[in-house]
Scaffold this active site. Structure first.
Site, short mmCIF file in Angstrom:
data_model
loop_
_atom_site.label_atom_id
_atom_site.label_comp_id
_atom_site.label_asym_id
_atom_site.label_seq_id
_atom_site.Cartn_x
_atom_site.Cartn_y
_atom_site.Cartn_z
N ASN A 152 0.81 -1.23 0.00
CA ASN A 152 0.00 0.00 0.00
C ASN A 152 0.84 1.28 0.00
O ASN A 152 0.39 2.29 -0.53
CB ASN A 152 -1.01 -0.01 1.15
CG ASN A 152 -0.35 -0.01 2.51
OD1 ASN A 152 0.71 -0.62 2.69
ND2 ASN A 152 -0.95 0.65 3.47
N GLU A 249 4.75 -4.50 12.06
CA GLU A 249 3.82 -3.37 11.88
C GLU A 249 2.63 -3.92 11.13
O GLU A 249 2.71 -4.20 9.93
CB GLU A 249 4.49 -2.25 11.08
CG GLU A 249 5.69 -1.60 11.77
CD GLU A 249 5.29 -0.73 12.95
OE1 GLU A 249 4.08 -0.44 13.12
OE2 GLU A 249 6.18 -0.36 13.72
N CYS A 283 -3.12 1.10 7.08
CA CYS A 283 -3.22 0.39 8.35
C CYS A 283 -3.93 1.24 9.40
O CYS A 283 -4.57 0.73 10.30
CB CYS A 283 -1.82 0.01 8.83
SG CYS A 283 -0.68 1.39 8.84
N GLU A 461 8.47 2.69 14.89
CA GLU A 461 9.27 3.17 13.77
C GLU A 461 9.28 4.70 13.76
O GLU A 461 8.52 5.35 14.45
CB GLU A 461 8.69 2.63 12.45
CG GLU A 461 8.77 1.09 12.39
CD GLU A 461 8.49 0.51 11.02
OE1 GLU A 461 7.55 0.98 10.35
OE2 GLU A 461 9.21 -0.43 10.62
P1 NAP Z 1 0.81 -9.55 3.62
O1 NAP Z 1 0.03 -10.41 2.72
O2 NAP Z 1 1.05 -9.99 5.01
O3 NAP Z 1 2.20 -9.26 2.88
C1 NAP Z 1 3.18 -8.40 3.40
C2 NAP Z 1 4.52 -8.75 2.81
O4 NAP Z 1 4.92 -10.04 3.24
C3 NAP Z 1 4.52 -8.82 1.28
O5 NAP Z 1 5.75 -8.36 0.78
C4 NAP Z 1 4.35 -10.31 1.05
O6 NAP Z 1 4.76 -10.71 -0.23
C5 NAP Z 1 5.26 -10.85 2.12
N1 NAP Z 1 5.05 -12.25 2.45
C6 NAP Z 1 4.02 -13.08 2.12
N2 NAP Z 1 4.21 -14.31 2.67
C7 NAP Z 1 5.38 -14.26 3.33
C8 NAP Z 1 6.11 -15.20 4.12
N3 NAP Z 1 5.68 -16.44 4.32
N4 NAP Z 1 7.29 -14.81 4.66
C9 NAP Z 1 7.75 -13.56 4.47
N5 NAP Z 1 7.10 -12.61 3.75
C10 NAP Z 1 5.92 -12.96 3.18
O7 NAP Z 1 0.14 -8.10 3.75
P2 NAP Z 1 -0.37 -7.16 2.58
O8 NAP Z 1 -1.64 -7.68 2.04
O9 NAP Z 1 0.75 -6.91 1.64
O10 NAP Z 1 -0.60 -5.81 3.38
C11 NAP Z 1 -1.78 -5.49 4.02
C12 NAP Z 1 -1.59 -5.53 5.52
O11 NAP Z 1 -0.49 -4.72 5.90
C13 NAP Z 1 -2.79 -4.95 6.25
O12 NAP Z 1 -3.11 -5.76 7.35
C14 NAP Z 1 -2.29 -3.60 6.71
O13 NAP Z 1 -2.96 -3.08 7.82
C15 NAP Z 1 -0.86 -3.90 7.00
N6 NAP Z 1 -0.07 -2.67 7.03
C16 NAP Z 1 0.43 -2.26 8.23
C17 NAP Z 1 1.15 -1.07 8.30
C18 NAP Z 1 1.73 -0.58 9.60
O14 NAP Z 1 2.64 0.23 9.57
N7 NAP Z 1 1.25 -1.04 10.74
C19 NAP Z 1 1.35 -0.31 7.15
C20 NAP Z 1 0.82 -0.77 5.95
C21 NAP Z 1 0.11 -1.96 5.89
P3 NAP Z 1 3.66 -10.81 -1.38
O15 NAP Z 1 2.80 -9.59 -1.31
O16 NAP Z 1 4.49 -10.82 -2.60
O17 NAP Z 1 2.89 -12.06 -1.10
#
Ligand code: NAP
Length: 492
Positions: A152, A249, A283, A461
Site C-alpha cells: 500500500n 507493523e 493500516c 518506527e
Molecule cells: P501480507 O500479505 O502480510 O504481505 C506483506 C509482505 O509479506 C509482502 O511483501 C508479502 O509478499 C510478504 N510475504 C508473504 N508471505 C510471506 C512469508 N511467508 N514470509 C515472508 N514474507 C511474506 O500483507 P499485505 O496484504 O501486503 O498488506 C496489508 C496488511 O499490511 C494490512 O493488514 C495492513 O494493515 C498492514 N499494514 C500495516 C502497516 C503498519 O505500519 N502497521 C502499514 C501498511 C500496511 P507478497 O505480497 O508478494 O505475497
C-alpha cells in the site's frame, strides 16, 4: 512500453536465476505494465550472503558520519526524483498521486532524520559498586536485516525500516510486495547512485513463496515486517527457531471518536479523510466512527453528504481523491466483506458496490461505503477491511466510547475529537492503541514514534527509539585493580 525489472543483489542488477517473472498490474487500467523477477530460494540466499559479506567487509566499521553523508545524498536523490517515484508507485498500486508524491517527501525526510542520528550511536559509562571496575557499553549494529513491506505504501514503509537500519550500520535485504515492487526497484537505482557500497542494500522480488527463505537463513540477524497478521505469525514462527528479533507493523480497526463538544465540521472532514484517503487501504484507516448520541444524526448526515462528493478517478490526476483499490484480490475481498455485512443485516447508507461511471470502466473501483447504526455483532466491525468501508455507531458517554473503542483485537491508532482538554487527556490514556490523534487524523511526522499494540504489532518506527531495534548493546567491564586476588572469589 512494458517495464522489465531486475533485482539488486550484491551490487548487480539481475534477473531470477531460473528466469522466472511475475506480472505487475496497473490497477487503474487492469493491465500488465511491468514484469518483476520471481526470485528463487537460491537468489534469496545470494542476497543474504552478499549482505553479510558487505557487513563484515567494512560497512559495520564505517564511521557514522560517512553513513550520514550517504543517507543525506540518498534523500537528495529522492527529492530530485520525487515525481518519477510517485508516478511509478501510483501506477503500480493505484494510490492517488497527491498522496504518493507527499509520501516520497516523507520518506526522504525519514532518511535525513536518521542521517542525523548515524553518528550519535553512543554507549554509556556505568558507575559500579566496585570502583576498581570500569564499565561501559558499546552500541553495535546487528548484521543482516531483512525488511519486508506491504504494497500500500512501499517507499514510505521501506524508509521506516531502511533509514534506521543503515544509520545503525546494518546491511539489508529488502522484499517488497509482489503487487507493487517497481517503486522500490527504482529507489534501488538511487541507492546505487548515492554511492552505498555493493551488497549493503539488496532487493529481491517475488511472491510469498520466497518468504520462508527470508526468515530462516542463519545469517539473518533482524527482521522488520509490515503486513498482515497471518504472514506475521509465519515469520515469527520461523524467526523463533533462531531467536531472531522481529519488528511487526500490522493492521488495525481504528476508532475515530467524535464527542458532542467537538468542532463537528473539522471532525467530519477528519473522519471522512481518515477512512477514504488511499481508498481505505491504510493500516491506520479510521474504519470505526464512534459518535456521541446527541450529535449522531447530525454527524451521520454530514458524513454522508461529504462522502457523496468524493471524486473517484485516474489516480495520476491530481484532482482525484480516491483511486482504485490495488489489485483484483483486494477488489474481490472488499466486495465480499460488504456482501457479508449486508447478509448480516448491515444498514448501508451509501455505496456498497463496485463503482461504475465514466473513466472508471477499467479500474478496480469500489464505492466509498458507509454502514450506519452498526451493531456490535457485525463481523465488519471486527475485521480489518483494508478498503473504503466506514462503520458509524453511536455511544452514550465517555465510558461507553472507551469500551467500544477497545473492543477489538487491534490497537494501532485512535482519533479523539473534543474541545475539552481534560477529556482529551483522559481518552488518550484510556484507548488501547500505539497512536492517538486529538482533533486531527492520519497526521504523520518523522520523529513521532509509530507502531501498534495488541494484534497491531510490536516495535516503533520513525523515531529515536527505533534505532534500538537495529542495534545491540554490548557491556564491557575492565578490572583496573592492582592487588593480587583469590582466583575463585567472584566479584559481586
Ligand atoms: P501480507 O500479505 O502480510 O504481505 C506483506 C509482505 O509479506 C509482502 O511483501 C508479502 O509478499 C510478504 N510475504 C508473504 N508471505 C510471506 C512469508 N511467508 N514470509 C515472508 N514474507 C511474506 O500483507 P499485505 O496484504 O501486503 O498488506 C496489508 C496488511 O499490511 C494490512 O493488514 C495492513 O494493515 C498492514 N499494514 C500495516 C502497516 C503498519 O505500519 N502497521 C502499514 C501498511 C500496511 P507478497 O505480497 O508478494 O505475497
Amino acid at each position: 512500453m512494458m517495464r522489465q525489472e531486475t533485482m539488486l543483489i550484491g551490487g548487480q542488477w539481475v534477473s531470477a536465476s531460473d528466469g522466472g517473472t511475475l506480472d505487475s498490474f496497473d490497477p487503474f487500467l487492469q493491465k500488465v505494465w511491468a514484469t518483476i523477477p520471481q526470485a528463487t530460494e537460491d537468489d534469496v540466499t545470494s542476497a543474504i550472503e552478499a549482505s553479510d559479506a558487505a557487513f563484515r567487509g567494512g560497512w559495520r566499521q564505517t564511521p557514522g558520519r560517512d553513513r550520514a553523508v550517504l543517507l543525506n545524498r540518498l534523500a537528495d536523490l529522492m527529492d530530485q526524483n520525487a515525481d518519477d517515484l510517485a508516478r511509478i508507485e501510483t501506477t503500480d498500486n493505484g494510490k492517488v498521486i497527491r498522496e504518493t508524491r507527499a509520501q516520497v517527501g516523507f520518506a526522504s525526510r525519514n532518511y535525513r532524520y536518521f542521517a542525523g542520528l548515524a553518528d550519535k550511536l553512543q554507549g554509556e559509562t556505568i558507575p559500579l559498586d566496585n570502583g576498581d571496575l570500569f564499565d561501559f557499553t558499546l552500541v553495535e549494529p546487528m548484521g543482516v536485516a531483512v525488511l519486508i513491506t506491504a504494497w500500500n505504501s512501499p517507499l514510505t514503509l521501506l524508509a521506516n525500516k531502511l533509514a534506521p537500519a543503515l544509520a545503525a550500520g546494518n546491511t539489508v535485504v529488502i522484499k517488497p510486495s509482489e503487487h507493487a515492487s517497481c517503486s522500490t526497484l527504482a529507489f534501488g537505482r538511487l541507492v546505487e547512485q548515492a554511492g552505498f557500497p555493493p551488497g549493503v542494500v539488496n532487493i529481491v522480488t517475488g511472491d510469498g513463496r520466497i518468504g520462508p527463505a527470508l526468515s530462516t537463513h542463519p545469517k539473518i540477524a533482524k527482521i522488520s515486517f509490515t503486513g498482515g497478521i497471518v504472514t506475521a505469525r509465519k515469520i515469527l514462527t520461523a524467526a523463533a527457531e533462531r531467536l531472531v528479533p522481529v519488528t511487526t507493523e500490522l493492521g488495525g480497526k481504528s476508532p475515530n471518536i467524535i464527542f458532542a463538544d467537538a468542532d463537528l465540521k473539522a471532525a467530519v472532514i477528519g473522519a471522512v479523510a481518515g477512512i477514504f484517503g488511499a481508498s481505505g487501504q491504510t493500516c491506520i484507516a479510521g474504519s470505526r466512527l464512534l459518535v456521541e448520541r446527541s450529535v449522531y444524526d447530525e454527524v451521520c448526515a454530514a458524513v454522508l453528504e461529504k462522502v457523496g462528493t468524493i471524486r473517484l478517478g485516474n489516480p495520476l490526476d491530481t484532482a482525484t481523491e480516491m483511486g482504485p483499490v490495488a489489485n483484483r484480490a483486494q477488489f474481490d475481498r472488499i466486495l465480499g466483506v460488504i456482501a457479508a455485512a449486508k447478509a448480516e443485516g448491515a444498514e448501508v447508507a451509501i455505496g456498497g458496490d463496485a463503482a461504475m461511471g465514466e473513466g472508471l470502466e477499467n479500474g478496480f473501483f469500489i464505492q466509498p461505503t458507509v454502514i450506519v447504526n452498526a451493531g456490535p455483532d457485525l463481523s465488519v466491525l471486527r475485521e480489518e477491511v483494508f478498503g473504503p468501508v466506514l462503520c458509524i455507531l453511536p455511544f452514550e458517554d465517555e465510558a461507553e466510547a472507551v469500551r467500544i473503542a477497545n473492543a477489538t483485537d487491534f490497537g494501532l491508532a485512535a482519533g479523539i475529537w473534543t474541545n475539552d482538554i481534560r477529556r482529551a487527556h483522559r481518552m488518550a490514556r484510556a484507548v488501547e492503541s500505539g497512536v492517538v490523534w486529538v482533533n486531527t487524523y492520519r497526521a504523520s511526522f518523522v520523529g513521532a514514534p509509530f507502531g501498534g499494540t495488541k494484534q497491531s504489532g510490536v516495535g516503533r518506527e520513525r523515531a529515536i527509539q527505533t534505532l534500538r531495534e537495529y542495534t545491540k548493546v554490548k557491556n564491557v567491564m575492565i578490572d583496573l585493580s592492582e592487588e593480587e586476588r583469590d582466583p575463585f572469589a567472584m566479584k559481586l
